[in-house]
Design a protein around this motif. Sequence first.
Motif, mmCIF file in Angstrom:
data_model
loop_
_atom_site.group_PDB
_atom_site.id
_atom_site.type_symbol
_atom_site.label_atom_id
_atom_site.label_comp_id
_atom_site.label_asym_id
_atom_site.label_seq_id
_atom_site.Cartn_x
_atom_site.Cartn_y
_atom_site.Cartn_z
ATOM 1 N N MET A 1 -17.409 2.235 -0.832
ATOM 2 C CA MET A 1 -16.634 0.978 -0.975
ATOM 3 C C MET A 1 -15.759 0.786 0.227
ATOM 4 N N LYS A 2 -15.732 -0.740 0.379
ATOM 5 C CA LYS A 2 -15.013 -1.060 1.584
ATOM 6 C C LYS A 2 -13.383 -0.972 1.519
ATOM 7 N N PRO A 3 -12.799 -0.483 2.509
ATOM 8 C CA PRO A 3 -11.307 -0.260 2.516
ATOM 9 C C PRO A 3 -10.564 -1.977 2.192
ATOM 10 N N ALA A 4 -9.673 -1.791 1.357
ATOM 11 C CA ALA A 4 -8.586 -2.966 0.930
ATOM 12 C C ALA A 4 -8.159 -3.500 2.357
ATOM 13 N N LEU A 5 -7.924 -4.513 2.377
ATOM 14 C CA LEU A 5 -7.388 -5.059 3.405
ATOM 15 C C LEU A 5 -5.890 -5.485 3.209
ATOM 16 N N ILE A 6 -5.050 -5.139 4.039
ATOM 17 C CA ILE A 6 -3.574 -5.565 3.537
ATOM 18 C C ILE A 6 -2.832 -6.364 4.833
ATOM 19 N N LEU A 7 -2.483 -7.406 4.592
ATOM 20 C CA LEU A 7 -1.427 -8.323 5.598
ATOM 21 C C LEU A 7 -0.300 -7.617 5.508
ATOM 22 N N ALA A 8 0.150 -7.198 6.509
ATOM 23 C CA ALA A 8 1.657 -6.665 6.559
ATOM 24 C C ALA A 8 2.333 -7.705 7.643
ATOM 25 N N SER A 9 2.575 -8.876 6.877
ATOM 26 C CA SER A 9 3.353 -10.035 7.312
ATOM 27 C C SER A 9 3.738 -10.816 6.192
ATOM 28 N N GLU A 10 5.255 -11.448 6.621
ATOM 29 C CA GLU A 10 5.742 -12.264 5.741
ATOM 30 C C GLU A 10 5.506 -13.755 5.774
ATOM 31 N N SER A 11 4.351 -13.818 6.867
ATOM 32 C CA SER A 11 4.396 -15.450 7.335
ATOM 33 C C SER A 11 3.534 -16.166 6.286
ATOM 34 N N GLU B 1 -6.941 1.737 10.471
ATOM 35 C CA GLU B 1 -7.744 1.971 9.173
ATOM 36 C C GLU B 1 -6.842 3.221 8.491
ATOM 37 N N SER B 2 -6.535 3.384 7.406
ATOM 38 C CA SER B 2 -5.647 4.098 6.821
ATOM 39 C C SER B 2 -6.224 5.821 6.865
ATOM 40 N N SER B 3 -7.309 6.004 6.499
ATOM 41 C CA SER B 3 -7.881 7.332 6.415
ATOM 42 C C SER B 3 -8.282 7.944 7.681
ATOM 43 N N THR B 4 -8.660 7.045 8.658
ATOM 44 C CA THR B 4 -9.113 7.761 10.015
ATOM 45 C C THR B 4 -8.005 7.573 11.222
ATOM 46 N N GLY B 5 -6.892 6.450 10.880
ATOM 47 C CA GLY B 5 -6.043 6.201 11.913
ATOM 48 C C GLY B 5 -6.642 5.365 13.212
ATOM 49 N N LYS B 6 -8.009 4.852 13.024
ATOM 50 C CA LYS B 6 -8.477 4.013 13.927
ATOM 51 C C LYS B 6 -7.654 2.829 14.060
ATOM 52 N N GLU B 7 -7.374 2.467 15.319
ATOM 53 C CA GLU B 7 -6.801 1.122 15.579
ATOM 54 C C GLU B 7 -7.736 0.297 16.620
ATOM 55 N N ASP C 1 -6.243 4.684 -2.460
ATOM 56 C CA ASP C 1 -7.488 3.956 -1.726
ATOM 57 C C ASP C 1 -7.323 3.909 -0.314
ATOM 58 N N ALA C 2 -8.479 4.013 0.387
ATOM 59 C CA ALA C 2 -8.299 3.467 1.816
ATOM 60 C C ALA C 2 -8.087 2.183 2.026
ATOM 61 N N ARG D 1 3.749 -1.917 16.436
ATOM 62 C CA ARG D 1 4.971 -1.367 16.017
ATOM 63 C C ARG D 1 4.875 -1.904 14.327
ATOM 64 N N LYS D 2 4.580 -2.936 14.185
ATOM 65 C CA LYS D 2 4.393 -3.478 12.826
ATOM 66 C C LYS D 2 3.316 -2.576 11.911
ATOM 67 N N ALA D 3 2.415 -2.316 12.605
ATOM 68 C CA ALA D 3 1.340 -1.593 12.240
ATOM 69 C C ALA D 3 1.869 -0.113 11.824
ATOM 70 N N SER D 4 2.507 0.312 12.481
ATOM 71 C CA SER D 4 3.091 1.741 12.403
ATOM 72 C C SER D 4 4.266 2.023 11.512
ATOM 73 N N ALA D 5 4.862 0.772 11.111
ATOM 74 C CA ALA D 5 5.988 0.828 10.376
ATOM 75 C C ALA D 5 5.142 0.941 8.889
ATOM 76 N N ALA D 6 4.073 -0.086 8.736
ATOM 77 C CA ALA D 6 3.353 -0.335 7.499
ATOM 78 C C ALA D 6 2.626 0.762 6.889
ATOM 79 N N LEU D 7 1.977 1.725 7.913
ATOM 80 C CA LEU D 7 1.095 2.626 7.539
ATOM 81 C C LEU D 7 1.714 3.779 6.559
ATOM 82 N N PRO D 8 2.932 4.313 6.879
ATOM 83 C CA PRO D 8 3.345 5.307 5.942
ATOM 84 C C PRO D 8 3.901 4.888 4.887
ATOM 85 N N LEU D 9 4.363 3.587 4.913
ATOM 86 C CA LEU D 9 4.871 2.930 3.785
ATOM 87 C C LEU D 9 3.864 2.428 2.677
ATOM 88 N N LEU D 10 2.687 2.151 3.142
ATOM 89 C CA LEU D 10 1.331 2.044 2.305
ATOM 90 C C LEU D 10 0.863 3.164 1.791
#
Length: 192
Positions: free
Chosen positions: A1-11, A116-122, A67-68, A52-61
């Motif tokens: 299954m493809k991992p879900a895409l999450i936009l960490a932005s209020e724009s 990517e949440s499960s591997t941490g690949k950026e 799911d991945a 920085r935004k990604a680092s803040a979003a990851l643990p929150l999510l």
Amino acid sequence: MKPALILASESPRRKQLLSEAGFSFDVVPVKVSEIPNKNLNVNDQILDIARRKASAALPLLKSSRTDAFIVLCADTEVIFDGAPLGKPADRQDAYRILKLLSGKYHEVITAVCLVESSTGKEVSQTETTKIYFRELTDDEIWTYIDTGEPMDKAGAYGIQGQGGKFVDHFEGPFDNVVGLPVELVKNLLSKF
């Protein structure tokens, strides 16, 4: 299954661009300091803020999802003469910024960071668009400021709004100036 895409932005502009490109995604905004690290060059400063935004979003999510997923973060800056202009502090500052841009060119740089949440690949990269403004009269600038449009925008204008009439021409992707270079996002997503 493809991992879900999450936009960490209020724009709302980023959300609209992704929707129009046919992406299915969730929106989970994060707030981080957007003060640039002065020890980095301009490109790396913008990438650093997106990361920085990604680092803040990851643990929150991760705490609320099993799911991945892939988190998508971006930062857009207007660069004039090698320095970021940021958003205007007030009406006078908006006037100062627009007067600076009048009759000259500037760059809009967007950094896109995907993790990517499960591997941490950026994967991350920047996209640049050069914008050439025509000469603006003081009347045009103040009339535009009176609309309120420039007040929440980097560089004190929105190319997709009334600020677009100040643009003589541009080189590079239009959607990058709006806030998210969709082709770059697709390219980076293909690396997962």
